[in-house]
Enzyme design. Structure first.
Site: not given
Ligand code: NAD
Length: 487
Positions: A292, A259, A184, A387
């Site tokens: 990130c 991650e 997803k 962050e």
């Molecule tokens: P997010 O957590 O809002 O969403 C990430 C994914 O999770 C999306 O597909 C979203 O639809 C899904 N999601 C959200 N809530 C959910 C739930 N309750 N249950 C299941 N799925 C759910 O994050 P974002 O805003 O899309 O991404 C940014 C974040 O990702 C930042 O904190 C960034 O640092 C982190 N990030 C980390 C890495 C890494 O490798 N450590 C890489 C890229 C991004």
């Protein structure tokens, strides 16, 4: 690219299916969500919005396809993955164009390395899985053998930044290890993963092995990770969502890897190449700071602060904010109006609480936010501890190594660290002392895909990369045979 498309949208001249890909077919939902282009906020597509029923359909397909895929063996699975990698390489241009339109990453980075990394992920894992041998030894009058069983259907949930590359990073080891997958992607940049599904179809990956479900995190994502037939959950995204996903996984005793975000230190010692350090610090504004691993907390040895800042400002002045399709652009717009508002909120609160805004601190046109540097009044300020995930850096000074380490390790995160020094001894000492999943010395973002990758503290749980990911997608079993009992 070919797929049995139902609904499609034309994005940057590329026809992109906008429905789910389940059991080898495009499947529509009654409801849709809208994805916009950060470049001009135009509507790119209405995308199928998975219901709980759609989630069940996808997981059931992955469950049904699992026994045959697991039984195929690593060599045969690898053939499919190599074919998929070849197709990615052949389609770099349309994939890059679509991801640029949907997410606004710089087109030249997408073309030069980001999309090709996806192909590399599949190739690497196809080969690593073949080399991932069972271990045999003799003890206590028995033969011991560690067997690796593919774990089952895996839920893979990815964020909106670098959606294609991060989705391949997770699905490659899952598929190579013999798991089937329901991916997803994030709702703010869903389109390049839909093209990935089309390529998986073209590569002949059997129906049900690789499924892509489009939808909203709190709906489709939550239902997916809570599904009892899911045997692994691999998540990249925010710490907030990880807490909820981890709870769902725990209810089903499903192993879970995450991650997450970071508040990573970029530490500059007086003995460093200050030109290189300042250029790299200014480079943290690339991709509008939506990375990130970015070193967003600049920690500078106090004796070189003025020299460093002068060089940093000069390097930042050279940034060109603009259209990510233009070669001259170095900083693109941010992903979404809601995210710009979130970033602006952080900076506004910093200003109101007395932190000094040294440069930037304002919204630009459209979805731009100015590259911003803040000098905090103290280490406990929100802008230092949380962050932002935008083009916002802070700087603080330190007197010696001990203070640098104390500041570096003073948040709840621990994803990466960047150190600039010309001393080997210091590189080793600081490298060991910084609590993070990766520490780069005099460089940044260089990755060997077989090295472990992940975070400590609020930055994540578990490790991906190399055999670490293959271990995650496998259940290990010990087989013990009594000496002389079998012929
Ligand atoms: P997010 O957590 O809002 O969403 C990430 C994914 O999770 C999306 O597909 C979203 O639809 C899904 N999601 C959200 N809530 C959910 C739930 N309750 N249950 C299941 N799925 C759910 O994050 P974002 O805003 O899309 O991404 C940014 C974040 O990702 C930042 O904190 C960034 O640092 C982190 N990030 C980390 C890495 C890494 O490798 N450590 C890489 C890229 C991004």
């Amino acid at each position: 690219m070919s797929a049995t498309a139902s609904r499609t949208a034309t994005v940057a001249g590329v026809e992109v299916p906008t429905d789910h890909y389940i059991n080898g077919e495009r499947v529509q939902s009654a409801q849709t969500f809208t994805t916009i282009s950060p470049i001009d906020e135009s509507v790119l597509a209405e995308v199928s919005r998975a219901s709980v029923g759609d989630v069940d359909l996808a997981v059931q397909a992955a469950h049904d396809a699992f026994p045959a895929w697991a039984a195929l063996g690593a060599v045969e699975r690898g053939r499919y993955l190599h074919k998929l990698a070849d197709l990615i390489d052949k389609n770099i241009e349309p994939l890059a164009q679509v991801e640029c339109a949907d997410m606004a990453m710089l087109l030249r980075s997408l073309r030069a390395r980001v999309i090709a990394r996806g192909a590399l992920n599949y190739r690497n894992y196809a080969d690593l899985a073949v080399a991932y041998e069972e271990r045999d030894w003799h003890s206590k009058g028995t033969w011991n053998r560690v067997q690796r069983m593919p774990a089952g259907p895996a839920a893979v949930i990815t964020p909106w930044n670098a959606p294609f590359m991060l989705s391949t990073w997770k699905t490659a080891p899952a598929l190579a290890a013999g798991c089937t997958v329901v991916l997803k992607p994030a709702e703010w940049s869903p389109l390049s993963c839909s093209l990935l599904a089309s390529l998986a179809d073209e590569a002949g990956i059997p129906p049900g092995v690789f499924n892509v479900l489009q939808g909203i995190g709190a709906e489709a994502g939550a239902a997916l990770v809570a599904h009892p037939l899911i045997r692994r959950v691999s998540f990249t995204g925010s710490t907030r969502a990880a807490r909820e996903i981890g709870q769902s996984a725990a209810r089903n005793i499903t192993p879970f890897t995450a991650e997450l975000g970071g508040k990573n230190p970029l530490i500059v010692f007086a003995d460093a190449d200050l030109d290189a350090a300042a250029a790299k610090a200014a480079g943290q504004y690339d991709d509008a700071g939506q990375v990130c691993l970015s070193g967003t907390r600049l920690l500078i040895e106090e004796s070189v602060l003025d020299t460093f800042l002068e060089k940093f400002h000069a390097a930042t002045d050279a940034h060109v904010l603009g259209d990510p399709r233009e070669d001259a652009t170095t900083v693109a717009p941010m992903i979404h109006p809601d995210h710009v508002a979130r970033v602006a909120g952080f900076v506004d609160r910093a200003r109101e609480s007395g932190q000094r805004i040294v440069r930037g601190g304002q919204r630009g046109e459209g979805l731009f936010y100015e590259p911003t540097l803040i000098e905090p009044t103290g280490n406990d300020a929100e802008i230092v501890q949380n962050e932002v995930f935008g083009p916002v850096l802070t700087y603080q000074t330190f007197a010696d190594e001990d203070e640098a380490i104390r500041l570096a390790n003073s948040t709840n995160y621990g994803l990466s660290g960047i150190v600039y020094t010309s001393s080997m001894g210091r590189a080793d000492r600081i490298g060991r002392a910084v609590r993070a999943g990766v520490v780069w010395v005099n460089t940044f973002l260089v990755r060997d895909l077989t090295a472990p990758f992940g975070g400590v503290g609020n930055s994540g749980i578990g490790r991906e990369g190399g055999d670490y990911a293959l271990d995650f997608y496998s259940d290990l079993k010990t087989l013990q045979i009594l000496d002389g009992s079998v012929a």
